[in-house]
Design a protein around this motif. Structure first.
Motif, short mmCIF file in Angstrom:
data_model
loop_
_atom_site.label_atom_id
_atom_site.label_comp_id
_atom_site.label_asym_id
_atom_site.label_seq_id
_atom_site.Cartn_x
_atom_site.Cartn_y
_atom_site.Cartn_z
N ILE A 1 3.68 -3.43 -12.91
CA ILE A 1 3.20 -2.05 -13.08
C ILE A 1 2.89 -1.76 -14.54
N GLU A 2 3.75 -2.22 -15.45
CA GLU A 2 3.53 -1.99 -16.88
C GLU A 2 2.26 -2.70 -17.36
N ALA A 3 2.03 -3.93 -16.88
CA ALA A 3 0.84 -4.68 -17.31
C ALA A 3 -0.43 -3.98 -16.86
N VAL A 4 -0.42 -3.40 -15.67
CA VAL A 4 -1.60 -2.69 -15.16
C VAL A 4 -1.76 -1.35 -15.88
N SER A 5 -0.66 -0.62 -16.05
CA SER A 5 -0.71 0.69 -16.69
C SER A 5 -1.19 0.61 -18.14
N SER A 6 -0.78 -0.46 -18.84
CA SER A 6 -1.13 -0.61 -20.25
C SER A 6 -2.51 -1.21 -20.46
N GLY A 7 -3.12 -1.69 -19.39
CA GLY A 7 -4.44 -2.31 -19.52
C GLY A 7 -4.38 -3.78 -19.82
N GLN A 8 -3.18 -4.36 -19.88
CA GLN A 8 -3.05 -5.78 -20.14
C GLN A 8 -3.62 -6.60 -18.99
N ALA A 9 -3.51 -6.08 -17.77
CA ALA A 9 -4.04 -6.74 -16.58
C ALA A 9 -5.18 -5.92 -15.99
N ASP A 10 -6.18 -6.60 -15.44
CA ASP A 10 -7.29 -5.90 -14.78
C ASP A 10 -6.80 -5.17 -13.53
N PHE A 11 -5.95 -5.82 -12.77
CA PHE A 11 -5.33 -5.21 -11.60
C PHE A 11 -4.08 -5.99 -11.26
N GLY A 12 -3.32 -5.51 -10.29
CA GLY A 12 -2.07 -6.17 -9.94
C GLY A 12 -1.87 -6.23 -8.44
N ILE A 13 -0.89 -7.04 -8.04
CA ILE A 13 -0.48 -7.13 -6.64
C ILE A 13 1.03 -6.89 -6.60
N CYS A 14 1.44 -5.84 -5.93
CA CYS A 14 2.87 -5.57 -5.78
C CYS A 14 3.06 -4.62 -4.61
N PHE A 15 4.29 -4.13 -4.41
CA PHE A 15 4.48 -3.19 -3.33
C PHE A 15 4.54 -1.77 -3.86
N SER A 16 4.50 -0.82 -2.94
CA SER A 16 4.08 0.54 -3.29
C SER A 16 5.19 1.47 -3.77
N ARG A 17 6.40 1.01 -3.93
CA ARG A 17 7.50 1.91 -4.29
C ARG A 17 7.47 2.28 -5.77
N ASN A 18 7.74 3.57 -6.03
CA ASN A 18 7.95 4.07 -7.40
C ASN A 18 6.78 3.79 -8.35
N LEU A 19 5.55 3.98 -7.86
CA LEU A 19 4.39 3.79 -8.71
C LEU A 19 4.11 5.07 -9.51
N PRO A 20 3.75 4.96 -10.77
CA PRO A 20 3.43 6.15 -11.57
C PRO A 20 2.11 6.76 -11.12
N ALA A 21 1.89 8.01 -11.48
CA ALA A 21 0.68 8.72 -11.07
C ALA A 21 -0.57 8.12 -11.68
N THR A 22 -0.42 7.34 -12.76
CA THR A 22 -1.58 6.75 -13.43
C THR A 22 -2.12 5.52 -12.71
N VAL A 23 -1.42 5.10 -11.65
CA VAL A 23 -1.80 3.87 -10.95
C VAL A 23 -2.26 4.20 -9.54
N MET A 24 -3.38 3.59 -9.12
CA MET A 24 -3.90 3.76 -7.77
C MET A 24 -3.50 2.55 -6.93
N PHE A 25 -3.06 2.79 -5.71
CA PHE A 25 -2.58 1.73 -4.81
C PHE A 25 -3.52 1.57 -3.63
N THR A 26 -3.95 0.33 -3.36
CA THR A 26 -4.77 0.02 -2.19
C THR A 26 -3.99 -0.92 -1.30
N PRO A 27 -3.50 -0.45 -0.14
CA PRO A 27 -2.65 -1.30 0.72
C PRO A 27 -3.41 -2.49 1.29
#
Length: 303
Positions: A137-163
């Motif tokens: 989540i930190e890598a995606v939020s900071s822009g270090q990663a283009d996108f990520g793969i993880c599960f949907s718990r406790n995601l910050p509002a700055t992150v969009m989740f596609t199941p």
């Protein structure tokens, strides 16, 4: 004037023009004779005139068919040139795509995706950040990663989740273990076995603790690891059994391990893509995302 035919109809026309025989023409483009005949009829209906004179021995072009043949050949040549140019651009495209992913998705899921991506974009480099949920989540939020793969718990509002899918937890053991071949296994029974657990910093451990808070294990774990991939190595060595997400195992089956569904309760996690809101993806990052998401039938972004 609307165009009521497509490229496949033009290829059928060209084949019949070249071979002058429905059977041979159909075989050359891997169609049945009836399918080829329907394509020719569709083309003639769309153009409002006959393209071929048919006899018992030979199929020949009409005068209009001869004129149309020249123009259709130019059209097909232009289309094929455009497709060749697009393919060349794909082969020459360069860049770097960084993907942050939880280890359970990285080990068996991502290699096949990357292999297919590299077939199309051999000069694009891919960097995988395989780490815990928090680090993903930190890598995606900071822009270090283009996108990520993880599960949907406790995601910050700055992150969009596609199941992508609902991943269930299963018990995993060696093929020669007494539990192998069971149709299912209750969590209470699981905790009576010699089992390997996950460290408290693991996102999977947090999820399981919340889902199984009403259960008191009959015995503690004999060993703890931080990552599911390490845990699977322990099971392979015959140290004990473990509870893991089904995604962490190969879909085609494991050489040493087998999985048994865990019940009462069935514990699931929603796995998907995460991306920082407002981020504009590069073309190659979007293509890698597409390869991942096209495997799943229904995808809808949600907060």
């Amino acid at each position: 004037m609307p165009v009521n035919f497509d490229l496949n109809d033009l290829y059928a026309f060209r084949a019949l023009m070249e071979y002058g025989n429905f059977r041979l023409a159909a075989e050359s483009i891997c169609l049945s004779q009836s399918a080829l005949s329907r394509r020719i009829e569709k083309l003639e209906t769309a153009l409002g005139t006959r393209l071929f004179d048919r006899t018992t021995r030979r199929v020949t072009l009409t005068l209009f068919g001869q004129s149309f043949a020249e123009r259709s050949e130019q059209l097909l040549a232009n289309v094929e040139a455009v497709l060749a140019d697009v393919n060349q651009v794909s082969q020459e495209r360069t860049g770097l795509v960084t993907v942050a992913t939880v280890p359970s998705a990285a080990y068996y899921f991502m290699p096949d995706v990357i292999r297919r991506f590299r077939t199309r974009y051999p000069r694009v480099r891919i960097k995988l950040i395989d780490s815990s949920v928090g680090n993903v989540i930190e890598a995606v939020s900071s822009g270090q990663a283009d996108f990520g793969i993880c599960f949907s718990r406790n995601l910050p509002a700055t992150v969009m989740f596609t199941p992508l899918e609902e991943d269930v937890y299963v018990a995993v053991c060696r093929h020669d273990h007494p539990l192998a071949g069971r149709s299912h296994l209750r969590w209470e029974t699981f905790f009576e076995q010699e089992y390997i657990g996950l460290d408290k910093v693991s996102g999977n451990r947090t999820l399981l603790d919340q889902a199984l808070g009403h259960l008191t294990p009959a015995r503690p774990s004999i060993c703890e690891t931080r990552h599911v991939t390490t845990l699977l190595g322990m099971v392979e060595a015959g140290i004990g059994i473990a509870a893991v997400p089904a995604m962490s195992l190969p879909a085609s089956g494991h050489a040493l391990l087998t999985q048994v569904p865990l019940t009462d309760p069935v514990v699931k996690r929603s796995v998907g893509l995460i991306r920082r809101r407002g981020r504009i993806q590069s073309y190659v990052a979007t293509e890698l995302e597409r390869l991942i998401t096209e495997q799943y039938p229904s995808l809808s972004p949600q907060p």
